[in-house]
Design an enzyme around this catalytic site. Sequence first.
Site, PDB file in Angstrom:
ATOM      1  N   THR A 157      -2.372   3.834   5.874  1.00 34.65           N
ATOM      2  CA  THR A 157      -3.267   4.522   6.787  1.00 34.65           C
ATOM      3  C   THR A 157      -3.643   3.410   7.917  1.00 34.65           C
ATOM      4  OG1 THR A 157      -4.932   3.337   5.058  1.00 34.65           O
ATOM      5  CG2 THR A 157      -4.463   5.528   4.628  1.00 34.65           C
ATOM      6  N   THR A 194      -6.511  -3.034  -7.000  1.00 29.40           N
ATOM      7  CA  THR A 194      -6.121  -3.095  -5.623  1.00 29.40           C
ATOM      8  C   THR A 194      -5.574  -2.129  -4.940  1.00 29.40           C
ATOM      9  OG1 THR A 194      -5.849  -4.660  -4.020  1.00 29.40           O
ATOM     10  CG2 THR A 194      -4.155  -4.822  -5.760  1.00 29.40           C
ATOM     11  N   GLU A 278      -7.365  -5.613   8.593  1.00 26.90           N
ATOM     12  CA  GLU A 278      -7.884  -4.981   9.650  1.00 26.90           C
ATOM     13  C   GLU A 278      -8.618  -5.934  10.638  1.00 26.90           C
ATOM     14  OE1 GLU A 278      -8.774  -0.478   7.819  1.00 26.90           O
ATOM     15  OE2 GLU A 278     -10.499  -2.059   8.171  1.00 26.90           O
TER      16      GLU A 278
END
Length: 405
Positions: A157, A194, A278
């Site tokens: 993603t 996870t 990120e």
Amino acid sequence: MTKLRNSPEKILLPRGFAFSALAAGIKASGRPDLAFVESASGANAASLFTTNRVVAAPVEVGRASLRASGGKVRAVVINSGNANCATGAQGRKGCETVCREAAKLLGVKAETVFPSSTGIIGVRFPTRKITAKLPELIRGRSASQSSALAFAQAIMTTDTRAKIASARFKAGSGQITILGVAKGAGMIHPQMATMLVYMFTDVVVSARELQKLLRDACAESLNSMSVDGDTSTNDTVLLLANGESGVRLRDAGIQSKFAHRLLAVCQSLAEQIVTDGEGVEHVIRLTVEQARSRDEALQVARAIAHSALVKTAWAGADPNWGRILAAAGYSGVQFRPDRVKIFIGNQMVCRNGVALAFDERRAHRALAEPVCDIRVQLGQGKSAVRFLTTDLTAEYVRINADYST
């Protein structure tokens, strides 16, 4: 300083697994968003799931299917771009439909098809887009490195790269191979699971034995890391063993080797996930030592790793050890502050809970490196934990401010 693994490693394929991937039109970008893996002979499965009370439909369906099948899995279907979470009865029914349609094409029972989803929460599940592509997806499967890589890329993603690790070792007259694939860059704070992690091996082992091996490996790797402190609604770890190597884990030596290699694969995937976090600019290898138990060490490590003040200090390479001490103090673990020592790099910056003279420029340089070691000694006992975590940058805010738009 040891460099963390941050890119796909060599792909070693276990016997009997075939992969495929394609674009089903789920992602607005048009990139591949549907992935498939099959073991034609079937496989025993071990799994770990999110502890979030809000769970996605594929987690509910996957759990139920594993119970119904006795831990047997023939194939896995994964979509990215849509989490199928908070989608109500439509999402659950859509997930079951995908499994049922894939099972028909394979000629197997629906409960042996395991589903996973990742992407935006609360968006209607695109059942028809997926089922329309299942025939092509299944026809395209192959036991090749390029197909395994395509599989890894299709489940991404906000990841910037695929995450792959593998291991192979001799066992008597045979050999055992383990392949691991993961996705994850945000919503990374596992609690007994996870992100999305899939591991495949050709060893002969029961589902029960496999479950213990998976738990032990994850405890020291995938469950000892955090990017942002958010536990996902879709977190899944799935380990499949199809027995195609013919090698059994009866011998203690072979079992020990397998456990060691499985841990190595999990550790590599954990490092790849954290380094691709990120907006991450600095990865922190946080060690909490001299705790009374591993659980207490882990509790302190998580408090430090999730502190916004600590993480923003790390973003600026600011050796503000007081924030680390304060976070340990509110962790809920009982300890004496006057016994605590803190190290940044190899330099002590706090002794017995108070300041001491240290080279701030040197500490700043250590924190400015892509990877920095920080140690906290509690002076309580002999237990320790190593925890991978990251800084918190303005780029992380930008990515997540625009995620669903």
